[in-house]
Scaffold this motif. Structure first.
Motif: not given
Lengths: 283, 283, 283
Positions: B176, B179-180, B212, B283
């Motif tokens: 992780q 955010q992506s 996405q 992401s």
């Protein structure tokens, strides 16, 4: 016998549907037959390679197995078609061109009482017989009728075993030289893993002392090796070693994760291939 | 169970009769077995490739299917031979060298209660066991006895699942990054059509919005692609696209009548092959 | 019908387990089915090659045989899936893309009353249908249900035979030129032995005198041959000859222990391959 096992061996390859057609013919006559492909990758018309592959494999099948084998450069000529019977082993159906040489020799050495019949009665052939595909038109229906219990004597007249065609020089020759023995054989198969399998059955070497095992020498063109081992584990990565193959023949392998010998020849030296002559010397 | 289905997977190839001999051994014990070849084209000794191919296929067979798998570089050494039991799925018979890594991992994630037994009792092996062909001499007879209803506990002592050998880094890793998410995997297979199939199960991606999906990026050396599509029809001829394979894994394909990726690399860049590392970024 | 024979033909190759998965699906539905591989070596997406191979083989199987054929570049698009029924011959299951062109043409010439149904009812498909592998998800289960005696009309609505997709120019064309006839065909297969098999059925030549047979000329790019022979034995080693193939089509072979034509072209001339146009002239 109705669910009898039929093995199939040929030089037909897997691409053209020829093997499928043979199976179609067999199942049309006996839908309960059990079919096992041995190999259809015999080099085109290489009777010797097909003969050895059958020899390697035939003792791993149930007794009364029917072995259908077609490497048949003489198809459409006057060459004979035969069914060979080996008691307690099974049946061999194919052209009379040497394809069963190893089996006849090995079984005669075991003292087996072999019989053979020519496949002349058209009753047991396909209604229409082509001049180029007897695998489908004669051998497949004969194998299917055998699997239904038909007596081989019904297919045609008996043939003396010593009248059957044999390959030339297929069996290893032993030359005694004073204290040492020279076994002259040939490359019988180079397998998928690059193992060079000879036509020399391990039992031809007789009882050996450990000192004799360690001194055995193999020579085939540029490929030489020394010392008969029990397993791959007894040599280091990259080393060549002499072993007894899983089917009981002398083989040469290279230990390297996988064993292989391909492409390791000396520039300009003759290629090692099925049929190349080789010697094993024991002193 | 007597007409149980037995699948066969190996690195033996189709040329040498090795697969045929295994079938001969099986039929000698259980002539009613149903045999299906999965593949015998696993690269020699490539346990990872064999493991993935089994993983891709095993859920397409009836429950109680017996899967005989032999990619066995350690044959003849002390490596263990095992039978793994997956409830409602079936049996896996082969060397304990990581060949069942994917299946164990996937089934444990499903909460399956796995058990395994070592194959030590010679009663269930061939009378003579070679040091180089346990596929024929141990695994084939075990599979045949299983198909006759023999209890796996009779073959030898129980082995704890976490004591079984696992492949290294075979399962994708999720990293992780704010955010992506980055999924690190590897090329698991390059199929006959040139599709590059990864070891990333599609369900590892979780629920995604269309935005996405459109932004997903694939990278494996010189090979890059963007956007997860549903079908080939959603891209133009010659375009690379990311898809879910028919067995549920992320794959990269090229649309061009046929999909292929072979030979399109940048000169001098490393070859993409089974085992090449790759990333998928979301992401 | 429960032990009905199902043949399998595809462009899937033998390496990836795709054929094995189809068999897993079939046996899950009907463990008594008899499965025969025809060929899985059709060139990827080459519908014409697959169509001809089926044509060559289909009459060698028992009546009511189910032929499952998957060469399916349009999988996942709107192309139709069909079951074609040929009385006294059997069933053909696959994509509606021309794969059955030869069979439809040949059987219509025989006066057979053909029927076909679209495979639209999901009841007979796998629960989950992928967008890239209808061989496993639609055609295999349909073949299995057929083998259990399911009526084709249950699979979906009837389709008129002349509404089915046909290949372009797959059937040979006859041009009369004064006293002589020109038959325009194409290379349908180059087999394992190097024989160039045409799409011209021998019966299209009609009754010929010996003089006419001797004068027949074959031309395909640089490859020319003269004179229709009965067997290989009628020409010398190295010679090209025109024959009727074992399945009844005009072929050109070279006599040389094995017959082959590969690699004997004139430098720079176009390669002879499946689909290459050719002519046969009879005067």
């Amino acid at each position: 016998l109705s669910s009898a096992l039929i093995t199939l061996t040929s030089d037909f390859g897997y691409d053209d549907g020829y093997v499928g057609m043979m199976k179609g013919v067999i199942y049309s006559i006996n839908p309960a037959a059990l079919l096992v492909d041995l190999s259809h990758s015999i080099a085109a018309h290489n009777i010797g390679q097909g003969a050895f592959l059958l020899h390697q494999a035939y003792r791993h099948f149930p007794p009364t197995t029917i072995n259908l084998a077609v490497v048949d450069p003489g198809v459409g000529t006057a060459r004979r078609a035969i069914c060979l019977i080996v008691p307690e082993v099974g049946y061999f159906v194919g052209p009379d061109n040497g394809l069963f040489s190893y089996i006849i020799k090995a079984e005669q050495e075991r003292g087996a009482n072999l019989t053979a019949f020519a496949l002349t009665d058209p009753t047991y052939h396909r209604a229409e017989v082509s001049s180029t595909f007897h695998g489908r038109d004669i051998f497949a229906p004969i194998a299917a009728h055998l699997s239904l219990g038909e007596a081989p004597a019904n297919f045609g007249p008996a043939v003396e075993i010593d009248q059957l065609v044999k390959l030339e020089k297929f069996w290893p020759e032993i030359v005694q030289k004073g204290q040492s023995r020279l076994i002259k054989g040939q490359v019988a198969q180079i397998d998928h893993f690059g193992n060079v399998i000879t036509n020399i059955p391990a039992n031809l070497l007789g009882e050996l002392t450990q000192a004799q095992r360690d001194k055995i020498r193999f020579k085939c063109g540029w490929l030489t090796a020394k010392g008969l081992k029990q397993t791959y584990g007894q040599a280091k990565k990259g080393q060549l070693l002499i072993l007894v193959s899983s089917s009981g023949f002398i083989e040469v392998a290279r230990v390297e994760g996988m064993a292989y010998v391909y492409g390791t020849g000396v520039e300009g030296s003759p290629k090692i291939t099925v049929g190349s002559p080789l010697t094993l010397s024991i002193s």
